[in-house]
Write a protein that holds these residues in place. Structure first.
Motif, PDB file in Angstrom:
ATOM      1  N   GLY A  21      -8.475  -7.729  10.481  1.00  0.00           N
ATOM      2  CA  GLY A  21      -7.298  -8.796  10.269  1.00  0.00           C
ATOM      3  C   GLY A  21      -6.803  -9.673   9.556  1.00  0.00           C
ATOM      4  O   GLY A  21      -6.010 -10.244  10.081  1.00  0.00           O
ATOM      5  N   SER A  23      -5.967 -10.888   6.502  1.00  0.00           N
ATOM      6  CA  SER A  23      -5.073 -10.918   5.059  1.00  0.00           C
ATOM      7  C   SER A  23      -3.734 -11.748   4.688  1.00  0.00           C
ATOM      8  O   SER A  23      -3.179 -11.961   3.948  1.00  0.00           O
ATOM      9  CB  SER A  23      -4.936  -9.397   4.216  1.00  0.00           C
ATOM     10  N   SER A  24      -3.686 -11.988   6.329  1.00  0.00           N
ATOM     11  CA  SER A  24      -2.442 -12.744   6.329  1.00  0.00           C
ATOM     12  C   SER A  24      -2.417 -13.460   7.506  1.00  0.00           C
ATOM     13  O   SER A  24      -2.928 -12.989   8.816  1.00  0.00           O
ATOM     14  CB  SER A  24      -0.757 -12.334   6.159  1.00  0.00           C
ATOM     15  N   MET A  26      -1.090 -14.607  11.352  1.00  0.00           N
ATOM     16  CA  MET A  26      -2.591 -15.063  12.329  1.00  0.00           C
ATOM     17  C   MET A  26      -4.283 -15.018  12.229  1.00  0.00           C
ATOM     18  O   MET A  26      -4.920 -16.123  12.140  1.00  0.00           O
ATOM     19  CB  MET A  26      -2.641 -14.708  13.991  1.00  0.00           C
ATOM     20  N   ARG A  46      -8.329  -5.084   5.611  1.00  0.00           N
ATOM     21  CA  ARG A  46      -8.862  -3.839   5.010  1.00  0.00           C
ATOM     22  C   ARG A  46      -8.751  -3.297   3.289  1.00  0.00           C
ATOM     23  O   ARG A  46      -9.545  -2.861   3.383  1.00  0.00           O
ATOM     24  CB  ARG A  46      -6.732  -2.918   5.005  1.00  0.00           C
ATOM     25  N   ASP A  69     -10.641  -1.281   8.187  1.00  0.00           N
ATOM     26  CA  ASP A  69      -9.959  -0.715   8.791  1.00  0.00           C
ATOM     27  C   ASP A  69      -9.826   0.147   9.678  1.00  0.00           C
ATOM     28  O   ASP A  69     -10.717   0.742   9.554  1.00  0.00           O
ATOM     29  CB  ASP A  69      -9.914   0.282   7.638  1.00  0.00           C
ATOM     30  N   ILE A  70      -9.471  -0.379  11.254  1.00  0.00           N
ATOM     31  CA  ILE A  70      -9.478  -0.410  12.470  1.00  0.00           C
ATOM     32  C   ILE A  70      -9.334   1.396  12.746  1.00  0.00           C
ATOM     33  O   ILE A  70      -9.275   1.635  14.051  1.00  0.00           O
ATOM     34  CB  ILE A  70      -9.031  -1.866  13.222  1.00  0.00           C
ATOM     35  N   ASN A  97      -7.439  -9.294  16.228  1.00  0.00           N
ATOM     36  CA  ASN A  97      -6.412  -9.672  15.199  1.00  0.00           C
ATOM     37  C   ASN A  97      -5.329  -7.757  14.781  1.00  0.00           C
ATOM     38  O   ASN A  97      -4.314  -8.307  15.167  1.00  0.00           O
ATOM     39  CB  ASN A  97      -6.569 -10.801  15.105  1.00  0.00           C
ATOM     40  N   TYR A 163       6.224  -0.464  20.268  1.00  0.00           N
ATOM     41  CA  TYR A 163       4.906  -1.550  19.853  1.00  0.00           C
ATOM     42  C   TYR A 163       4.867  -2.231  21.197  1.00  0.00           C
ATOM     43  O   TYR A 163       3.573  -2.607  21.093  1.00  0.00           O
ATOM     44  CB  TYR A 163       6.111  -3.328  18.497  1.00  0.00           C
ATOM     45  N   LYS A 167       1.159  -2.973  23.411  1.00  0.00           N
ATOM     46  CA  LYS A 167       0.436  -3.988  23.537  1.00  0.00           C
ATOM     47  C   LYS A 167       0.318  -4.511  25.219  1.00  0.00           C
ATOM     48  O   LYS A 167      -0.762  -4.137  25.626  1.00  0.00           O
ATOM     49  CB  LYS A 167       1.396  -5.458  22.960  1.00  0.00           C
ATOM     50  N   GLY A 194       4.208 -15.244  21.610  1.00  0.00           N
ATOM     51  CA  GLY A 194       5.440 -15.116  21.354  1.00  0.00           C
ATOM     52  C   GLY A 194       5.861 -15.241  19.510  1.00  0.00           C
ATOM     53  O   GLY A 194       5.363 -14.453  19.069  1.00  0.00           O
ATOM     54  N   PHE A 196       5.676 -15.606  16.448  1.00  0.00           N
ATOM     55  CA  PHE A 196       5.074 -16.619  15.187  1.00  0.00           C
ATOM     56  C   PHE A 196       5.513 -16.379  13.873  1.00  0.00           C
ATOM     57  O   PHE A 196       5.714 -15.259  13.841  1.00  0.00           O
ATOM     58  CB  PHE A 196       3.472 -16.707  15.157  1.00  0.00           C
ATOM     59  N   THR A 198       5.250 -15.072  10.755  1.00  0.00           N
ATOM     60  CA  THR A 198       4.668 -14.107  10.242  1.00  0.00           C
ATOM     61  C   THR A 198       5.353 -12.931   9.373  1.00  0.00           C
ATOM     62  O   THR A 198       6.211 -13.050   9.675  1.00  0.00           O
ATOM     63  CB  THR A 198       2.987 -13.738  10.647  1.00  0.00           C
ATOM     64  N   HIS A 203       7.435  -5.435   9.294  1.00  0.00           N
ATOM     65  CA  HIS A 203       6.713  -4.318   9.931  1.00  0.00           C
ATOM     66  C   HIS A 203       7.374  -2.967   9.734  1.00  0.00           C
ATOM     67  O   HIS A 203       8.437  -3.076  10.308  1.00  0.00           O
ATOM     68  CB  HIS A 203       6.034  -3.987  10.589  1.00  0.00           C
TER      69      HIS A 203
HETATM   70  N1  LIG Z   1       3.859 -13.071  14.261  1.00  0.00           N
HETATM   71  C1  LIG Z   1       4.379 -12.658  15.719  1.00  0.00           C
HETATM   72  O1  LIG Z   1       5.304 -13.408  16.416  1.00  0.00           O
HETATM   73  C2  LIG Z   1       3.412 -12.069  17.151  1.00  0.00           C
HETATM   74  C3  LIG Z   1       3.667 -11.824  18.499  1.00  0.00           C
HETATM   75  C4  LIG Z   1       2.585 -10.893  19.165  1.00  0.00           C
HETATM   76  C5  LIG Z   1       1.685 -10.796  18.634  1.00  0.00           C
HETATM   77  N2  LIG Z   1       1.675 -10.388  17.513  1.00  0.00           N
HETATM   78  C6  LIG Z   1      -0.096  -9.957  17.109  1.00  0.00           C
HETATM   79  O2  LIG Z   1      -0.639 -10.904  15.928  1.00  0.00           O
HETATM   80  C7  LIG Z   1      -1.623  -9.893  15.542  1.00  0.00           C
HETATM   81  C8  LIG Z   1      -1.661 -10.358  13.865  1.00  0.00           C
HETATM   82  O3  LIG Z   1      -0.187 -10.387  13.691  1.00  0.00           O
HETATM   83  P1  LIG Z   1       0.676 -11.325  12.512  1.00  0.00           P
HETATM   84  O4  LIG Z   1       2.307 -12.082  13.228  1.00  0.00           O
HETATM   85  O5  LIG Z   1      -0.286 -12.046  12.131  1.00  0.00           O
HETATM   86  O6  LIG Z   1       1.237 -10.365  11.209  1.00  0.00           O
HETATM   87  P2  LIG Z   1       0.292 -10.068   9.982  1.00  0.00           P
HETATM   88  O7  LIG Z   1       0.585 -11.419   9.277  1.00  0.00           O
HETATM   89  O8  LIG Z   1       1.386  -9.059   8.997  1.00  0.00           O
HETATM   90  O9  LIG Z   1      -1.100  -9.664   9.695  1.00  0.00           O
HETATM   91  C9  LIG Z   1      -1.086  -8.382  10.458  1.00  0.00           C
HETATM   92  C10 LIG Z   1      -2.762  -8.058  10.064  1.00  0.00           C
HETATM   93  O10 LIG Z   1      -3.416  -6.855  10.374  1.00  0.00           O
HETATM   94  C11 LIG Z   1      -3.985  -6.278  10.035  1.00  0.00           C
HETATM   95  N3  LIG Z   1      -3.800  -4.830   9.654  1.00  0.00           N
HETATM   96  C12 LIG Z   1      -2.878  -4.012  10.310  1.00  0.00           C
HETATM   97  N4  LIG Z   1      -3.236  -2.745   9.583  1.00  0.00           N
HETATM   98  C13 LIG Z   1      -4.056  -2.835  10.333  1.00  0.00           C
HETATM   99  C14 LIG Z   1      -5.742  -2.045  10.074  1.00  0.00           C
HETATM  100  N5  LIG Z   1      -5.689  -0.287   9.732  1.00  0.00           N
HETATM  101  N6  LIG Z   1      -6.622  -2.381   9.858  1.00  0.00           N
HETATM  102  C15 LIG Z   1      -6.712  -3.497   9.139  1.00  0.00           C
HETATM  103  N7  LIG Z   1      -6.064  -4.140   9.623  1.00  0.00           N
HETATM  104  C16 LIG Z   1      -4.440  -4.419   9.646  1.00  0.00           C
HETATM  105  C17 LIG Z   1      -3.281  -6.708   8.093  1.00  0.00           C
HETATM  106  O11 LIG Z   1      -3.426  -6.303   7.152  1.00  0.00           O
HETATM  107  P3  LIG Z   1      -3.319  -5.847   4.964  1.00  0.00           P
HETATM  108  O12 LIG Z   1      -2.688  -6.610   5.193  1.00  0.00           O
HETATM  109  O13 LIG Z   1      -4.100  -5.079   5.370  1.00  0.00           O
HETATM  110  O14 LIG Z   1      -2.058  -4.853   5.620  1.00  0.00           O
HETATM  111  C18 LIG Z   1      -3.121  -8.008   8.686  1.00  0.00           C
HETATM  112  O15 LIG Z   1      -3.711  -8.759   7.995  1.00  0.00           O
HETATM  113  C19 LIG Z   1      -0.933  -8.322  15.245  1.00  0.00           C
HETATM  114  O16 LIG Z   1      -1.436  -7.427  16.272  1.00  0.00           O
HETATM  115  C20 LIG Z   1       0.471  -8.642  16.348  1.00  0.00           C
HETATM  116  O17 LIG Z   1       0.692  -7.597  16.914  1.00  0.00           O
HETATM  117  C21 LIG Z   1       1.720 -11.384  16.391  1.00  0.00           C
END
Ligand SMILES: NC(=O)c1ccc[n+]([C@@H]2O[C@H](COP(=O)([O-])OP(=O)(O)OC[C@H]3O[C@@H](n4cnc5c(N)ncnc54)[C@H](OP(=O)(O)O)[C@@H]3O)[C@@H](O)[C@H]2O)c1
Length: 298
Positions: A21, A23-24, A26, A46, A69-70, A97, A163, A167, A194, A196, A198, A203
Motif C-alpha cells: 500500500g 501509493s499514498s 504512511m 494495487r 492487491d492484498i 501497511n 474498522y 484492527k 493515532g 495521521f 492521510t 475511505h
Molecule cells: N491515517 C490514520 O489516521 C491511521 C490511523 C491508524 C491506522 N492507520 C492505518 O495505516 C495504514 C495506511 O493508511 P493511510 O493512513 O496511509 O491511508 P491511505 O493514504 O489511504 O493509504 C492506504 C493504502 O492502502 C492501500 N490499499 C487499500 N486496499 C488495498 C488492497 N486491497 N491491496 C493493496 N493496497 C491496498 C491503498 O492503495 P490504493 O491507492 O490502491 O487504494 C493505499 O496505498 C492503514 O492500514 C490504516 O488503517 C491509519
C-alpha cells in the motif's frame, strides 16, 4: 506475553523491506524513510502506475516496484512474494501497511460490511504474511510489521466499529504470530497509529442500506470526519521515521529493546492508556465475582 522481543538482529547491514500500500499516506512515507537509511525497498501498490513517481527517490539497485492487491487469492499473493524474494534474494522486513478505514454504522453495513472490511485489514494482511513466512523461517530471521490502530482502543465514536474490530483482530493475530515465530527468530511489531494526516479518514462507506433512525448520527459523523480531514495531528513522515528507527534499532530507538506494540501519536498514547486504565479499574471492582467461579473457590 512479554512487551519486548529479545531476538538478536544484525542492524548494521542493509535491510530489504517489502511494503504494501505505498501509493499514498504512511506507506509512501515509509518508502522514503527506508530509502533515506540506504536500505532497499520493494514498494507495492494495487495499481502500479500510481507509484511510478517513487522512481525519483532511488535507482533500481535499491527500489523495486511491484503490483500487489492484498485481497487477491493466496496463490496470486504467493507468486508475487516469490517475485519479491527473487529481487535481492530475501526480505528482512515485511510492512503490512495497506488497509482501508471504513466508516459505517454497523447495522447499515450488516455482516457483508464487516466481511468487506476484514477482507483487506485482516485476511489480506494475513495472506501476505503467510506468503512471506516460509522465506523468513528458512533464514531464521525477519521482522513482520502489522499496522493496527488506536481505534481498536477508542471506538466509542459511531461508525468506526467495523474498522476498530478489524484492527483489534489484527492486533490479536499479531500477538499470536509473535509467540509462534519466536523459535524462528522472527520479530513482530504491532504499530498503533493515532490520527495521521492521510486519505484514510475519507475511505468509503460500505453501508448496504440506509436506516432512517441513524440519519442524524450518520450526518454528524460525516461532518466530524470532513472537519478533521487535513487537520489530523500526526505527521506520516515523522511516524514512519520512528518505525524505521525501531526496526533498525537506531536513532531514537537505539537504546530501547524491540517492542511488540508501538503507539504512534500523543492521541494514541492517551487513548490506549485510558482504555488500559478502565480495564484495570473494571477488574478491580469485579475481582471478587470474577475469581468466585473457580472450582478451588469456597
Ligand atoms: N491515517 C490514520 O489516521 C491511521 C490511523 C491508524 C491506522 N492507520 C492505518 O495505516 C495504514 C495506511 O493508511 P493511510 O493512513 O496511509 O491511508 P491511505 O493514504 O489511504 O493509504 C492506504 C493504502 O492502502 C492501500 N490499499 C487499500 N486496499 C488495498 C488492497 N486491497 N491491496 C493493496 N493496497 C491496498 C491503498 O492503495 P490504493 O491507492 O490502491 O487504494 C493505499 O496505498 C492503514 O492500514 C490504516 O488503517 C491509519
Amino acid at each position: 506475553m512479554a512487551i519486548t522481543q529479545d531476538i538478536p538482529q544484525d542492524n548494521s547491514s542493509t535491510k530489504v523491506w517489502l511494503i504494501t500500500g505505498t501509493s499514498s499516506g504512511m506507506g509512501r512515507a515509509l518508502v522514503k524513510s527506508a530509502l533515506e537509511r540506504n536500505d532497499k525497498v520493494i514498494a507495492t501498490a494495487r495499481v502500479l502506475e500510481q507509484i511510478q513517481d517513487l522512481r525519483s527517490l532511488a535507482d533500481s539497485s535499491r527500489l523495486y516496484l511491484m503490483q500487489l492487491d492484498i485481497t487477491d487469492s493466496q496463490d496470486v499473493i504467493n507468486s508475487k512474494v516469490t517475485e519479491a524474494v527473487e529481487v535481492w534474494g530475501h526480505i528482512d522486513v515485511l510492512v503490512n501497511n495497506a488497509g482501508t478505514g471504513v466508516k459505517m454504522i454497523l447495522e447499515e453495513g450488516g455482516v457483508e460490511g464487516i466481511i468487506r472490511q476484514f477482507k483487506t485489514n485482516v485476511f489480506g494482511v494475513m495472506a501476505v504474511t503467510y506468503a512471506v513466512l516460509p522465506h523468513m523461517r528458512r533464514r531464521l530471521s525477519g521482522t513482520i510489521v502489522i499496522t493496527g490502530s488506536r481505534s481498536a482502543f477508542a471506538n466509542e465514536f459511531p461508525s468506526v466499529g467495523t474498522y476498530a474490530a478489524s484492527k483489534a483482530a489484527i492486533h490479536a493475530l499479531g500477538e499470536s504470530l509473535a509467540t509462534e515465530l519466536r523459535p524462528f527468530s522472527i520479530r513482530v511489531l504491532i504499530i498503533q497509529p493515532g490520527s495521521f494526516r492521510t486519505d484514510c479518514i475519507m475511505h468509503p462507506n460500505y453501508a448496504q442500506k440506509k436506516i432512517k433512525d441513524y440519519q442524524e448520527v450518520d450526518q454528524k459523523t460525516k461532518s466530524f470526519f470532513l472537519a478533521l480531514n487535513g487537520k489530523q495531528p500526526n505527521d506520516p513522515a515523522r511516524g514512519m521515521d520512528i518505525v524505521v528507527d525501531v526496526v533498525r534499532g537506531e536513532g531514537r530507538a537505539a537504546d530501547k529493546p524491540f517492542p511488540l506494540w508501538l503507539a504512534l501519536g500523543a492521541d494514541a498514547v492517551r487513548d490506549i492508556r485510558a482504555k488500559a486504565t478502565r480495564i484495570v479499574e473494571s477488574l478491580d471492582v469485579y475481582q471478587d465475582l470474577s475469581v468466585a467461579v473457580g472450582y478451588d473457590q469456597p
